[in-house]
Scaffold this active site. Structure first.
Site, PDB file in Angstrom:
ATOM      1  N   TYR A  25      15.316  19.209 -19.993  1.00  0.00           N
ATOM      2  CA  TYR A  25      14.490  20.264 -20.569  1.00  0.00           C
ATOM      3  C   TYR A  25      13.587  19.704 -21.663  1.00  0.00           C
ATOM      4  O   TYR A  25      13.868  18.652 -22.233  1.00  0.00           O
ATOM      5  CB  TYR A  25      15.375  21.347 -21.197  1.00  0.00           C
ATOM      6  N   ASP A  45      21.324  28.112  -8.861  1.00  0.00           N
ATOM      7  CA  ASP A  45      20.302  28.016  -9.908  1.00  0.00           C
ATOM      8  C   ASP A  45      19.288  29.159  -9.791  1.00  0.00           C
ATOM      9  O   ASP A  45      18.231  29.028  -9.185  1.00  0.00           O
ATOM     10  CB  ASP A  45      19.623  26.648  -9.801  1.00  0.00           C
ATOM     11  N   GLN A  79      22.930  23.522  -7.799  1.00  0.00           N
ATOM     12  CA  GLN A  79      21.580  23.854  -7.332  1.00  0.00           C
ATOM     13  C   GLN A  79      21.518  25.185  -6.567  1.00  0.00           C
ATOM     14  O   GLN A  79      20.586  25.964  -6.755  1.00  0.00           O
ATOM     15  CB  GLN A  79      21.063  22.735  -6.441  1.00  0.00           C
ATOM     16  N   SER A  97      15.724  28.794 -11.285  1.00  0.00           N
ATOM     17  CA  SER A  97      14.758  28.119 -10.400  1.00  0.00           C
ATOM     18  C   SER A  97      14.295  29.038  -9.278  1.00  0.00           C
ATOM     19  O   SER A  97      13.102  29.084  -8.966  1.00  0.00           O
ATOM     20  CB  SER A  97      15.375  26.859  -9.779  1.00  0.00           C
ATOM     21  N   ARG A 123      21.753  22.751 -14.764  1.00  0.00           N
ATOM     22  CA  ARG A 123      20.782  22.319 -13.748  1.00  0.00           C
ATOM     23  C   ARG A 123      21.283  21.026 -13.090  1.00  0.00           C
ATOM     24  O   ARG A 123      20.647  19.984 -13.169  1.00  0.00           O
ATOM     25  CB  ARG A 123      19.411  22.092 -14.376  1.00  0.00           C
TER      26      ARG A 123
END
Ligand code: NAD
Length: 381
Positions: free
Chosen positions: A234, A136, A133, A139, A128
Site C-alpha cells: 500500500y 478480496d 485473493q 479489489s 491482500r
C-alpha cells in the site's frame, strides 16, 4: 448455522451481500439462509430466485436479525428507517457480522458492535495475500468502480474518446488523467484505453510504472528518494514535500486533460488533495473530474460527496459509491468473496475460527465483546 441477509438501508446502496446463486451454494455447504424480502431487487434478484435456491424469504426484519448466527451485509450497520432501531440493537449477542465496516474511518461503530457482543469480520481488512485473493472484496468492488468511473465521465464529456478520421475532419482522441494506479485506477486505465483515449497515470509508488505502461498508459513520474510503499504494497502517507512536487508536476497534465479520474487513497488516512481549486480553474471548459476518493475526504478540493457540481465550467462528480451503480455484477462478485471467506472459516455449516490464521487475524476486528484490532483500538483511546 443461520445466515441472514438484510436489505441494505444506506441511501443509494443497491447491492446485496448474497445472490441467489451464492445462497444455493451456502445451503449446500450446510448453512440455512434467510433473506429479507426484496433484499436483492435493486440488484436484479427476485425473492422467487432466492426461494428457488432454497433460501427462506422473511418480511419481518427484527426476526431476520434476531435469529441469525451470521449476518452478511455490504454496508456498516446504521439506524433502520423502518423500525427506528439501530441494526446493532436488532442483532443478538454472539452474532457474527461480516460487512465493509471501514472501522479505521468509523471506529465508533466497531465499538458499539463489541459492546453488544457482536463479532465482526470487516471485508476491507482482508489481507491482500495470494491465499486471500478470492475474498478480496476491496479489489472486486474497485474493479467495478474503475470501469464505471470512465463510463460516467465519458457520458458527461462533450467529446468522444477515440481518434476519428472522417470526411468531415479528424477528431483528436480524448485525454484522460488518472491519479492513483491501484485496482480501480488500473481498471479505469484499461477501460479508457479500450474506448480509444490517451491516458496518463500518476501514482506515488514507482513500482506501478510497468503495469501502467503494459496497459497502454503513460506514467507521470514524480522523482523522489522517499520509499512510498509499505510491506503490504500500500501507499504510505506522502510527505508535504512530495505532495508539493507532485502538484507542480501534474498541474500541466491536469489542465490539459479532458477527464481527470482520481482514485488515490492511503488506507486509514484522509485522502490526499491532488486536484486543487487552482488546477480546476485552469482546466478546459467542458472537462470532467470524477473524485473516487470523495468518501474519505476527496482528492479534489472542489468535489462534493454525493453531488455532481459545475465549477469554473468543469463538471465535478462526487459519487461516493460507484459499485452500487453496477449493482448486479458488484453483488455477484461480493457474494463470491463472502462465499470464499465462509468456506475458509467454516466446516459443514459451522463456524470454526482459527485465531492463528492470517486472514482471521487481519479481518476479525471484534471478538468476545472486545475490539481486537490494535489500530482500531488506538483510535478509540
Ligand atoms: P488504494 O485504493 O488504497 O489506493 C489507490 C492508489 O492510490 C494506490 O495505488 C496508491 O499508491 C495511490 N496513491 C496514494 N496516494 C497517492 C498520491 N498522493 N498520488 C497518487 N497516487 C496515490 O489501492 P488498492 O487498489 O487497494 O491497491 C493497493 C495495493 O495493493 C496495490 O499495489 C495493489 O496492486 C495491491 N493489491 C494486491 C493484491 C494481492 O496481492 N492479492 C490485491 C489487491 C491489491
Amino acid at each position: 448455522m443461520v445466515i441472514s441477509v438484510p436489505k441494505e438501508i444506506m441511501e443509494g446502496e443497491n447491492r446485496v451481500a448474497v445472490t441467489p446463486d451464492v445462497a444455493g451454494k451456502l445451503i449446500k455447504k450446510g448453512f440455512e439462509v434467510q433473506v429479507e424480502s426484496n433484499a436483492g431487487l435493486n440488484a436484479g434478484f427476485t425473492d422467487e430466485e432466492y426461494t428457488n435456491a432454497g433460501a427462506k424469504v422473511l418480511g419481518d426484519v427484527q426476526e431476520l436479525y434476531s435469529n441469525a448466527d451470521i449476518i452478511l451485509k455490504v454496508q456498516r450497520p446504521m439506524e433502520h428507517p423502518a423500525t427506528g432501531k439501530h441494526e446493532i440493537e436488532m442483532m443478538k449477542s454472539g452474532t457474527m457480522l461480516i460487512t465493509f465496516m471501514y472501522a479505521l474511518h468509523y471506529p465508533q461503530v466497531a465499538k458499539q458492535c463489541a459492546e453488544k457482543g457482536i463479532d465482526v469480520i470487516s471485508m476491507d481488512m482482508i489481507p491482500r495475500t495470494t491465499l486471500a485473493q478470492k475474498m478480496d472484496a476491496l479489489s472486486s468492488q474497485a474493479n467495478i468502480a474503475g470501469y464505471k468511473s470512465v463510463i460516467m465521465t465519458a457520458n458527461v464529456l462533450g467529446k468522444i474518446f477515440p481518434l476519428m478520421m472522417t470526411a468531415a475532419g479528424t477528431i483528436q482522441p480524448a485525454k484522460v488523467v488518472i491519479m492513483g494506479a491501484g485496482v480501480a485506477g488500473l481498471q479505469a486505465l484499461g477501460t479508457a484505453r479500450r474506448l480509444g483515449a490517451i491516458v496518463e497515470v500518476s501514482d506515488i509508488r514507482p513500482q506501478v510504472k510497468e503495469e501502467v505502461q503494459s496497459l497502454g498508459g503513460r506514467f507521470i513520474e514524480v522523482e523522489t528518494d522517499e520509499d512510498m510503499q509499505d510491506e503490504g504494497g500500500y501507499a504510505k502517507e506522502a510527505s508535504e514535500e512530495f505532495l508539493r512536487k507532485q502538484k507542480e508536476l501534474i498541474f500541466k497534465h491536469i489542465t490539459q486533460a479532458d477527464i481527470v479520474i482520481t482514485t488515490a487513497l492511503v488506507p486509514g488516512k484522509k485522502a490526499p488533495v491532488l486536484v486543487t481549486e487552482e488546477m480546476v480553474k485552469n482546466m478546459r471548459p467542458g472537462s470532467v473530474v470524477l473524485d473516487m476518493a470523495v468518501e474519505f475526504g476527496g482528492n479534489c478540493e472542489l468535489s462534493e460527496k454525493g453531488k455532481t457540481v459545475k465549477k469554473y465550467n468543469v463538471t465535478i462528480i462526487g459519487e461516493p459509491n460507484l459499485p452500487s451503480l453496477v449493482p448486479t455484477n458488484a453483488s455477484e462478485m461480493y457474494a463470491k468473496n463472502l462465499l470464499a471467506l465462509l468456506e475458509h472459516i467454516s466446516k459443514e455449516g459451522k463456524m470454526e475460527l482459527d485465531m492463528e490464521d492470517e486472514i482471521v487475524q487481519g479481518a476479525l476486528i471484534c471478538h468476545n465483546s472486545e475490539i481486537i484490532n490494535e489500530r482500531i483500538k488506538s483510535l478509540l483511546t
